[in-house]
Design an enzyme around this catalytic site. Structure first.
Site, PDB file in Angstrom:
ATOM      1  N   ASP A 154      -6.313  12.837   3.636  1.00 16.96           N
ATOM      2  CA  ASP A 154      -5.246  13.773   3.982  1.00 16.96           C
ATOM      3  C   ASP A 154      -4.263  13.066   4.916  1.00 16.96           C
ATOM      4  O   ASP A 154      -3.755  12.007   4.582  1.00 16.96           O
ATOM      5  CB  ASP A 154      -5.868  15.031   4.591  1.00 16.96           C
ATOM      6  CG  ASP A 154      -4.862  16.120   4.918  1.00 16.96           C
ATOM      7  OD1 ASP A 154      -4.280  16.682   3.977  1.00 16.96           O
ATOM      8  OD2 ASP A 154      -4.652  16.397   6.115  1.00 16.96           O
ATOM      9  N   TYR A 266       2.941  16.411  12.606  1.00 14.48           N
ATOM     10  CA  TYR A 266       3.858  16.805  11.525  1.00 14.48           C
ATOM     11  C   TYR A 266       5.286  17.019  12.018  1.00 14.48           C
ATOM     12  O   TYR A 266       6.203  17.077  11.205  1.00 14.48           O
ATOM     13  CB  TYR A 266       3.367  18.096  10.869  1.00 14.48           C
ATOM     14  CG  TYR A 266       2.077  17.937  10.105  1.00 14.48           C
ATOM     15  CD1 TYR A 266       2.080  17.660   8.745  1.00 14.48           C
ATOM     16  CD2 TYR A 266       0.850  18.053  10.745  1.00 14.48           C
ATOM     17  CE1 TYR A 266       0.897  17.510   8.041  1.00 14.48           C
ATOM     18  CE2 TYR A 266      -0.339  17.902  10.052  1.00 14.48           C
ATOM     19  CZ  TYR A 266      -0.309  17.625   8.698  1.00 14.48           C
ATOM     20  OH  TYR A 266      -1.486  17.463   8.010  1.00 14.48           O
ATOM     21  N   HIS A 321      -9.828  19.664  -2.029  1.00 11.93           N
ATOM     22  CA  HIS A 321      -9.072  18.791  -1.134  1.00 11.93           C
ATOM     23  C   HIS A 321      -9.988  18.071  -0.151  1.00 11.93           C
ATOM     24  O   HIS A 321      -9.724  16.937   0.244  1.00 11.93           O
ATOM     25  CB  HIS A 321      -8.045  19.634  -0.373  1.00 11.93           C
ATOM     26  CG  HIS A 321      -7.256  18.862   0.643  1.00 11.93           C
ATOM     27  ND1 HIS A 321      -6.244  18.005   0.298  1.00 11.93           N
ATOM     28  CD2 HIS A 321      -7.335  18.822   2.006  1.00 11.93           C
ATOM     29  CE1 HIS A 321      -5.715  17.471   1.397  1.00 11.93           C
ATOM     30  NE2 HIS A 321      -6.372  17.949   2.439  1.00 11.93           N
TER      31      HIS A 321
END
Length: 348
Positions: A154, A266, A321
């Site tokens: 990720d 982020y 995921h």
């Protein structure tokens, strides 16, 4: 063009924030007493101190002054395998790999900058991609190594790609789990609205404090749902998280301020992409769970064009995921095969 770009970014950010606000109002309307319940876990669950996973260690980086926490398994002096977790995870997401690879490697599962017991600078500028890449270089040197097998999942996969691009001499083999080459991601999002929607949290996280608050409502219901729901959670045929595993995540992220550092990762992404350099020159393995609710599988195959060496892609049809936690036995076997295959090929 720059003005239009940022207008689009913040317009989508506003849309995502409105949707989150509606969910909040819905929760307040249904369960007003539960919405604002937040339990801070004071004692870690036993699994976080399981000796079979390795030893808890700390290293302070001279240049940045930050102290990093990691768990290490395997003898010192063996080749280094460095593991970089994603969001919202921490070193514990690599528990199956710590046990598996310690026989032949010094396996180090890191808490990234801002996560867990690693220091968390307060300003978002301290989480630019350049800083995160330099962290890995400095940690490698502080551990006494000049190269490693680098594995990332990720967001840790994003960092792993960038380290491989910027410091290729430090990465003997690159293994990425459920994250495409960063250039593929930026190009694909612009052409595929479906991926833009799935990546909506990238835009939502640009807002101050509100994303952190949304994680805390209903005692971190969003965090639990990410790992356990039918839509985004670990696959039906995989190893579901135990109640103690869930408590480990809740213990780490329920601490005051524990979400700000991770989300700050982020908050700089739109000023750092697209990349100026793209090529990956070391052997690369990309593992992908096809039931990933956040990343479309088409990006996996497109990643091939940026790897100028041996590239192997394996897509697992029933995996989510959270691949290395979902199907650890298969993932570990695929990693072993890749590592030994490359050794054999080089000798020939």
């Amino acid at each position: 063009r720059a003005l239009l770009f940022w207008a689009l970014v913040y317009s989508y950010c506003g849309l995502c924030a409105c949707l989150a606000g509606l969910r909040l109002l819905w929760s307040i309307g249904r369960r007003p007493g539960e919405t604002f319940r937040w339990v801070v876990r004071e004692n870690p669950p036993a699994c976080l101190n399981d000796p079979s996973l390795g030893t808890h260690c700390y290293v302070r980086i001279k240049d940045s002054g930050l102290r990093f926490h990691y768990v290490a398994a395997g003898e010192r002096g063996k080749p280094l395998m460095l593991l970089l977790h994603g969001f919202p995870e921490f070193w514990y997401s690599w528990r199956h790999q710590l046990r598996e690879f310690k026989s032949e490697y010094r396996v180090v599962a890191l808490d990234l900058r801002g996560y867990g017991e690693t220091d968390a600078p307060s300003h978002k500028e301290n989480y630019k991609l350049d800083c995160l890449i330099t962290d890995i270089k400095d940690i490698l040197e502080s551990l006494g190594y000049n190269k490693c097998v680098l594995i990332g999942h990720d967001w840790g996969g994003m960092i792993a790609w960038l380290v491989a691009i910027c410091y290729p001499e430090m990465v003997t083999k690159l293994i990425v789990v459920n994250f495409p080459h960063p250039s593929v991601l930026t190009e694909y999002i612009l052409r595929h609205p479906s991926q833009l929607i799935k990546s909506g949290y990238y835009f939502f996280f640009q807002m101050p404090w509100f994303p952190e608050f949304m994680f805390t409502i209903n005692d971190f219901k969003v965090l639990k749902s990410l790992f356990t729901s039918q839509a985004t959670g670990i696959g039906r045929k995989g190893c579901r998280l135990t109640a103690e595993d869930i408590e480990a995540y809740l213990y780490v992220f329920s601490q005051p301020g524990a979400l700000t550092g991770p989300i700050n990762h982020y908050r700089n992404i739109f000023s750092c992409l697209p990349l100026q350099h793209h090529e990956v020159i070391m052997p690369t393995l990309l593992l992908w769970g096809e039931r990933d609710a956040f990343m479309e599988v088409e990006m996996a195959e497109t990643t091939r064009i940026y790897v100028k060496n041996h590239f192997r892609l394996t897509i697992l049809s029933e995996a989510s995921h959270w691949l290395q936690q979902d199907q650890p036995d298969i993932v570990n076997k695929l990693i072993w095969t890749f590592l030994k295959e490359e050794t054999t090929r080089k000798r020939e």
